[in-house]
Structures are given as C-alpha cells and as structure tokens.
Design an enzyme around this catalytic site. Structure first.
Site, PDB file in Angstrom:
ATOM      1  N   ARG A 123      -5.462   2.114  18.405  1.00 48.19           N
ATOM      2  CA  ARG A 123      -5.246   0.654  18.358  1.00 48.19           C
ATOM      3  C   ARG A 123      -4.881   0.061  19.716  1.00 48.19           C
ATOM      4  O   ARG A 123      -5.012  -1.144  19.901  1.00 48.19           O
ATOM      5  CB  ARG A 123      -4.201   0.308  17.296  1.00 48.19           C
ATOM      6  CG  ARG A 123      -4.775   0.488  15.896  1.00 48.19           C
ATOM      7  CD  ARG A 123      -3.801   0.134  14.797  1.00 48.19           C
ATOM      8  NE  ARG A 123      -4.491   0.182  13.501  1.00 48.19           N
ATOM      9  CZ  ARG A 123      -3.893   0.327  12.334  1.00 48.19           C
ATOM     10  NH1 ARG A 123      -2.571   0.440  12.274  1.00 48.19           N
ATOM     11  NH2 ARG A 123      -4.592   0.355  11.218  1.00 48.19           N
ATOM     12  N   LYS A 171       0.839  -1.202   0.000  1.00 50.85           N
ATOM     13  CA  LYS A 171       0.000   0.000   0.000  1.00 50.85           C
ATOM     14  C   LYS A 171       0.877   1.256   0.000  1.00 50.85           C
ATOM     15  O   LYS A 171       0.643   2.192  -0.775  1.00 50.85           O
ATOM     16  CB  LYS A 171      -0.911  -0.043   1.243  1.00 50.85           C
ATOM     17  CG  LYS A 171      -1.917   1.060   1.349  1.00 50.85           C
ATOM     18  CD  LYS A 171      -3.115   0.618   2.167  1.00 50.85           C
ATOM     19  CE  LYS A 171      -2.871   0.573   3.663  1.00 50.85           C
ATOM     20  NZ  LYS A 171      -2.763   1.900   4.287  1.00 50.85           N
ATOM     21  N   GLN A 205       4.920   9.375   6.988  1.00 50.04           N
ATOM     22  CA  GLN A 205       3.958  10.288   6.368  1.00 50.04           C
ATOM     23  C   GLN A 205       4.422  11.730   6.512  1.00 50.04           C
ATOM     24  O   GLN A 205       4.319  12.516   5.572  1.00 50.04           O
ATOM     25  CB  GLN A 205       2.570  10.089   6.976  1.00 50.04           C
ATOM     26  CG  GLN A 205       1.988   8.723   6.614  1.00 50.04           C
ATOM     27  CD  GLN A 205       0.632   8.469   7.219  1.00 50.04           C
ATOM     28  OE1 GLN A 205       0.064   9.330   7.888  1.00 50.04           O
ATOM     29  NE2 GLN A 205       0.100   7.287   6.999  1.00 50.04           N
ATOM     30  N   LYS A 220      -3.881   6.071  14.953  1.00 50.69           N
ATOM     31  CA  LYS A 220      -4.010   5.354  13.671  1.00 50.69           C
ATOM     32  C   LYS A 220      -5.489   5.348  13.251  1.00 50.69           C
ATOM     33  O   LYS A 220      -6.278   6.113  13.771  1.00 50.69           O
ATOM     34  CB  LYS A 220      -3.453   3.939  13.818  1.00 50.69           C
ATOM     35  CG  LYS A 220      -1.933   3.918  14.045  1.00 50.69           C
ATOM     36  CD  LYS A 220      -1.209   4.458  12.838  1.00 50.69           C
ATOM     37  CE  LYS A 220       0.286   4.549  13.074  1.00 50.69           C
ATOM     38  NZ  LYS A 220       0.969   5.235  11.989  1.00 50.69           N
ATOM     39  N   ARG A 255      -8.114  12.513  12.630  1.00 53.01           N
ATOM     40  CA  ARG A 255      -6.678  12.246  12.807  1.00 53.01           C
ATOM     41  C   ARG A 255      -5.845  13.532  12.726  1.00 53.01           C
ATOM     42  O   ARG A 255      -6.219  14.476  12.037  1.00 53.01           O
ATOM     43  CB  ARG A 255      -6.216  11.206  11.777  1.00 53.01           C
ATOM     44  CG  ARG A 255      -6.917   9.872  12.040  1.00 53.01           C
ATOM     45  CD  ARG A 255      -6.483   8.804  11.090  1.00 53.01           C
ATOM     46  NE  ARG A 255      -5.091   8.450  11.266  1.00 53.01           N
ATOM     47  CZ  ARG A 255      -4.438   7.614  10.463  1.00 53.01           C
ATOM     48  NH1 ARG A 255      -5.059   7.084   9.425  1.00 53.01           N
ATOM     49  NH2 ARG A 255      -3.177   7.333  10.685  1.00 53.01           N
ATOM     50  N   ASP A 308       2.615  -0.926  11.969  1.00 50.87           N
ATOM     51  CA  ASP A 308       1.289  -1.350  11.506  1.00 50.87           C
ATOM     52  C   ASP A 308       0.948  -2.779  11.928  1.00 50.87           C
ATOM     53  O   ASP A 308      -0.164  -3.257  11.676  1.00 50.87           O
ATOM     54  CB  ASP A 308       1.199  -1.227   9.978  1.00 50.87           C
ATOM     55  CG  ASP A 308       1.122   0.232   9.551  1.00 50.87           C
ATOM     56  OD1 ASP A 308       0.834   1.096  10.410  1.00 50.87           O
ATOM     57  OD2 ASP A 308       1.361   0.509   8.363  1.00 50.87           O
ATOM     58  N   ARG A 360       3.066   5.948  -3.340  1.00 50.90           N
ATOM     59  CA  ARG A 360       4.226   6.725  -3.816  1.00 50.90           C
ATOM     60  C   ARG A 360       4.438   6.544  -5.306  1.00 50.90           C
ATOM     61  O   ARG A 360       4.828   7.485  -6.008  1.00 50.90           O
ATOM     62  CB  ARG A 360       5.470   6.298  -3.022  1.00 50.90           C
ATOM     63  CG  ARG A 360       5.415   6.832  -1.579  1.00 50.90           C
ATOM     64  CD  ARG A 360       6.202   5.971  -0.625  1.00 50.90           C
ATOM     65  NE  ARG A 360       6.287   6.532   0.712  1.00 50.90           N
ATOM     66  CZ  ARG A 360       5.374   6.385   1.680  1.00 50.90           C
ATOM     67  NH1 ARG A 360       4.258   5.698   1.439  1.00 50.90           N
ATOM     68  NH2 ARG A 360       5.559   6.915   2.869  1.00 50.90           N
ATOM     69  N   ARG A 410      -7.050  -3.144  10.032  1.00 51.41           N
ATOM     70  CA  ARG A 410      -6.088  -4.062  10.664  1.00 51.41           C
ATOM     71  C   ARG A 410      -6.674  -4.701  11.934  1.00 51.41           C
ATOM     72  O   ARG A 410      -6.330  -5.824  12.273  1.00 51.41           O
ATOM     73  CB  ARG A 410      -4.774  -3.343  10.955  1.00 51.41           C
ATOM     74  CG  ARG A 410      -4.130  -2.781   9.690  1.00 51.41           C
ATOM     75  CD  ARG A 410      -2.641  -2.588   9.803  1.00 51.41           C
ATOM     76  NE  ARG A 410      -2.158  -1.714   8.741  1.00 51.41           N
ATOM     77  CZ  ARG A 410      -1.962  -2.074   7.474  1.00 51.41           C
ATOM     78  NH1 ARG A 410      -2.187  -3.309   7.095  1.00 51.41           N
ATOM     79  NH2 ARG A 410      -1.533  -1.204   6.566  1.00 51.41           N
TER      80      ARG A 410
HETATM   81  C1  S3P Z   1       2.748   4.977   6.225  1.00 51.09           C
HETATM   82  C2  S3P Z   1       3.360   5.399   7.360  1.00 51.09           C
HETATM   83  C3  S3P Z   1       2.958   4.979   8.706  1.00 51.09           C
HETATM   84  C4  S3P Z   1       2.054   3.766   8.671  1.00 51.09           C
HETATM   85  C5  S3P Z   1       0.988   3.903   7.626  1.00 51.09           C
HETATM   86  C6  S3P Z   1       1.616   4.033   6.254  1.00 51.09           C
HETATM   87  C7  S3P Z   1       3.236   5.460   4.913  1.00 51.09           C
HETATM   88  O1  S3P Z   1       2.245   6.047   9.340  1.00 51.09           O
HETATM   89  O2  S3P Z   1       1.480   3.547   9.936  1.00 51.09           O
HETATM   90  O3  S3P Z   1       0.130   2.783   7.635  1.00 51.09           O
HETATM   91  O4  S3P Z   1       2.913   4.849   3.870  1.00 51.09           O
HETATM   92  O5  S3P Z   1       3.972   6.462   4.905  1.00 51.09           O
HETATM   93  P1  S3P Z   1       3.005   7.202  10.175  1.00 51.09           P
HETATM   94  O6  S3P Z   1       3.807   8.005   9.239  1.00 51.09           O
HETATM   95  O7  S3P Z   1       1.899   7.998  10.808  1.00 51.09           O
HETATM   96  O8  S3P Z   1       3.845   6.466  11.179  1.00 51.09           O
END
Ligand code: S3P
Length: 438
Positions: A348, A22, A169, A344, A122, A317, A27, A397
C-alpha cells in the site's frame, strides 16, 4: 473487468450505514461454529472475504444458513469440525487464511488452505513458525512461508510467545491454536493490535485472561460455550472512506450510523481530528462487547500531521484513505513505522504513492511510510487532478480510496479493476451515489 467512474464537484450529504465489521464477522463465524447450538449473526459483513470463511466452515461440516440480513450458524461444539473433502479457498482474505491455519493446526484431520494470487504472495511464516513451535505440522511453498498450506492436524501444546509484529492476525491465529492445545498459551505483542478476538472469547466465557501485557489462555477448556444472537457493528474501516470524503469535499455533512468504535480501530478519528476535521461521536453504546456509535462528519480545512509508530496498529487499514486526506491538506504529512503496509492486499505504500502521484499528489516513499506534501492552500483543501487510468492493483481499499480522491479532482476519474471492492464493501458504489447531491 469492473471499473468505477467518479464525476467530481458534488458534496456528500445524508445518513448511511456501512457493512458489518469484517474482522468481527470472521471471528463470529469461527466461534459460533465451535459453539453448541444455534447462533444468529445479524448485520454481518457480506463481503467475499467473510463469505469465504463461511464456506470454509460449511466445508468443515458446519451447517450455516445464509440469509441477506443474518447468518444462522448451527454450531457443533469445540470438537465438532470434520475434514473437508477438498482444498479450502480463502480468496483474498489474510484474516481468513491466518486464523484458520491456527485453528486447523490442532484438529485431528488434514486440511489444505489456499487463496487468490494476492494471498499466495503474502507472508504466512509469521503464523507458521510459532505454530510449529506449538507442535503444528504445516507444509507450504518456500518452507511454509507461502500458501497453499497443507496442515496435518496434530496435538499441540501451549507456548509463551512474544510476537515481533503488532498483528491481530498473528495473535488470533495463536489464540485459536491455543484453544485446542494442551496447557497454557501466553502471548505478547509490541503494541496492542485490534482486540476483537479477546473480547469475543471473553463474551463467550472462554478462559482467556490478561496478565499485565500478556494474554493467558487455558487450552482445551473443560466446558464449551453456547450459541447466541450477535449483532455485528458497522465496519469502522468502511466508514473511514466517508469520514475522509465528507471532510475534504466542501459543503459535506454526513452521519454514519451504528459504527464500531473499538479504540484499537479508530486511530483515523484521532489523526483526522489532529488535521482539523470535524467529527462528532454520537449515541455511544455497546453491542456484543464492542463499543458502537453514530459518527457525524462535516467538511473542514485539513492540515498536515505526523503519524508515528504509536498510531500505526489502530490506523493500519486506513492508510490508503488517509493518504488521500493528506494529499489535499495544507502542509506536509509524514507517516513512519508503517512497514506492515507493504504486506497487505497490495504494497500500500507503493500502490497509493503511484496512484496518487498520477493524480498530481506530491509523495515521497519511505521504506516504512511516506511523506506527502499537501496541495491545499492556507485554510482550504486542495484538489487532485482526475485520471482515466487509476488502478486498484486488486486491492479493495486502494480502489475505494481512489474513488474518494476522484471526488476532489478537477476532472473525472476512472478506477480500473474494482471488482475487489466486493471483498469488504459490496454496495460501496451505490452507497456513495446515495450521498452525492446535485
Ligand atoms: C485484521 C488484522 C489486520 C488488518 C486486517 C484485519 C484482523 O492485519 O490489517 O485487515 O481481522 O485480524 P494484521 O494482523 O496483518 O495487522
């Protein structure tokens, strides 16, 4: 509303593949939309999160042909996006929302980004605040803390930023903004979060380099990059459900093919191995700058383990499913330094504690983790109780973790509100059924 009923008592055996990663799919859609010419993304993740990112780029003027096995992206170059004529809906995706916020802050047009009820709860301030330091003009609820976000694209400048949180992120949002900013962008984080953006920038020849622990990006590079074929590796976070399921259900033997094993993602292998799991990493190879392998897992007696802050980013995750492993292991598992779990798709720590407790697990919540006293006895995994009232809390999840937990239970388990599984793993139920033997 969709639900999932799990009948326990059967081992998991056979060979499977999981959806494309994913994170890598998001990206790849972004960078190939900004590339010159056509790209083919095969084995992409067809979950709703990534389809929403695809639709976002279609709304921003990029032609993307959606086929079941590949996306054809007709990139228009770095400055080829155009204003969408309505709000962009990122659905349930934090990655989509935060990465697009950074990217769109440096365009010369206006965008509104929104998402579902979970996304609108969020925290967005973690990207909005540093983006504003770069000159971004972003408005949102609670001063920009919550979506919907209204982004008035403007000329940005690179900054030197140390993130308080190890978050891919945040990192990626700022790198996408930095790409369109004047000057140099420097970025540091407390621990290395998943590095798919860095790898993909480098594979496209975008001038991003590493200087000690600092990422250094030259904004507005003088030349663009060209589209190409990308094979997306299988999603380790989807494979995780079967790594745990096959470990805890006696008699199981499962091989998951073509799984991405980027070390910034595979903390669960280290944790499960420390618990006594039997996982073999076979046929290691490389695809599009990402390491890939086949993973074979056989059932084993698990014992409790301590997971501290140094293991959190690469396991982030996988905590919902790790809780299931810990609940049936022998002895105590302590997870700490994992306060990010509270922000999240659901909280969680709270949702997994509540749901597994209802299935007989012994769990104490901590502000930044939990203590799980496993139900196993010496040398054997324990069993949960079934439940007919399991709840996903709208979190994909959590839904899949409870389904796997149900396989170890004494009676059937029904998990309600499982439509959310489609955000990352649309064929989860069918894949699971194909492994369950008589
Ligand atoms: C992700 C970064 C993670 C992860 C999310 C996907 C990404 O989040 O938990 O499922 O693709 O950059 P965070 O950047 O909030 O840690």
């Amino acid at each position: 509303m969709a639900s999932l009923t799990i009948t326990p008592g059967r081992a998991l055996t056979g060979t499977l593949t999981v959806p494309g990663d994913k994170s890598v799919t998001h990206r790849a859609i972004i960078l190939t939309s900004l590339a010159e010419g056509e790209s083919r993304l095969s084995s992409y993740c067809r979950g709703e999160d990534c389809l929403n990112t695809m639709r976002a780029f279609q709304a921003l003027g990029i032609r993307i042909d959606e086929q079941p096995d590949a996306l054809r992206v007709h990139g228009k170059g770095m400055w080829g996006l155009r204003e969408a004529d309505g709000p962009i809906d990122c659905g349930n995706s934090g990655t989509g929302t935060r990465l697009l916020t950074g990217l769109l802050a440096g365009q010369d047009f206006f965008t509104i980004l929104t998402g579902d009820e979970s996304i609108r709860r969020r925290p967005m301030g973690r990207v909005v605040k540093p983006l504003r330091e770069m000159g971004a003009v972003i408005a949102g609820r609670k001063g920009g803390e919550l979506a919907p976000l209204a982004i008035t694209g403007t000329r940005l400048h690179g900054i030197d930023y140390t993130s308080p949180v190890a978050s891919a992120q945040i990192k990626s949002s700022l790198l996408f903004a930095g790409l369109f900013a004047e000057g140099i962008m420097r970025f540091r984080e407390p621990r290395l979060s998943r590095d798919h953006t860095e790898r993909m920038f480098q594979s496209f020849g975008i001038p991003l380099r590493q200087d000690g622990g600092t990422l250094v990006l030259q904004g507005r590079p003088s030349s663009g990059w060209t589209g190409r074929a990308i094979v997306i590796p299988g999603d380790f976070s989807a494979a995780a459900f079967f790594l745990v399921g096959a470990s805890i259900i006696p008699g199981s033997d499962v091989t998951i093919q073509n799984v991405g094993i980027n070390p910034t993602r595979t903390g669960l292998i280290d944790v499960l191995t420390a618990m006594g799991a039997k996982i073999d990493v076979l046929n290691r190879r490389d695809e599009a700058g990402e390491p890939v392998a086949d993973l074979r897992v056989r059932s084993a007696a698990l014992k409790g383990v301590t997971v501290g802050p140094e293991l959190i980013p690469q396991t982030i995750d996988e905590f919902p499913i790790l809780c299931v492993a810990a609940a049936v292991a022998e002895g105590e598992t302590t997870i700490s330094g994992a306060e990010e779990l509270r922000v999240k798709e659901s909280d969680r720590i709270a949702t997994m504690s509540a749901e597994l407790k209802a299935m007989g697990a012994q769990i104490t919540e901590l502000p930044d983790g939990m203590v799980i006293r496993g139900l196993g006895q010496a040398g054997k995994n324990g069993r949960l109780l079934g439940t007919l009232a399991g709840q996903s809390h709208g979190d994909h999840r959590v839904a899949m973790s409870l389904a796997i937990g149900g396989l170890t239970a004494n009676t059937s388990t029904a998990v309600a509100d499982t439509g959310c599984v489609d955000t990352s793993f649309p064929n989860f139920e069918r894949t699971l059924a194909s492994l369950l033997t008589a």
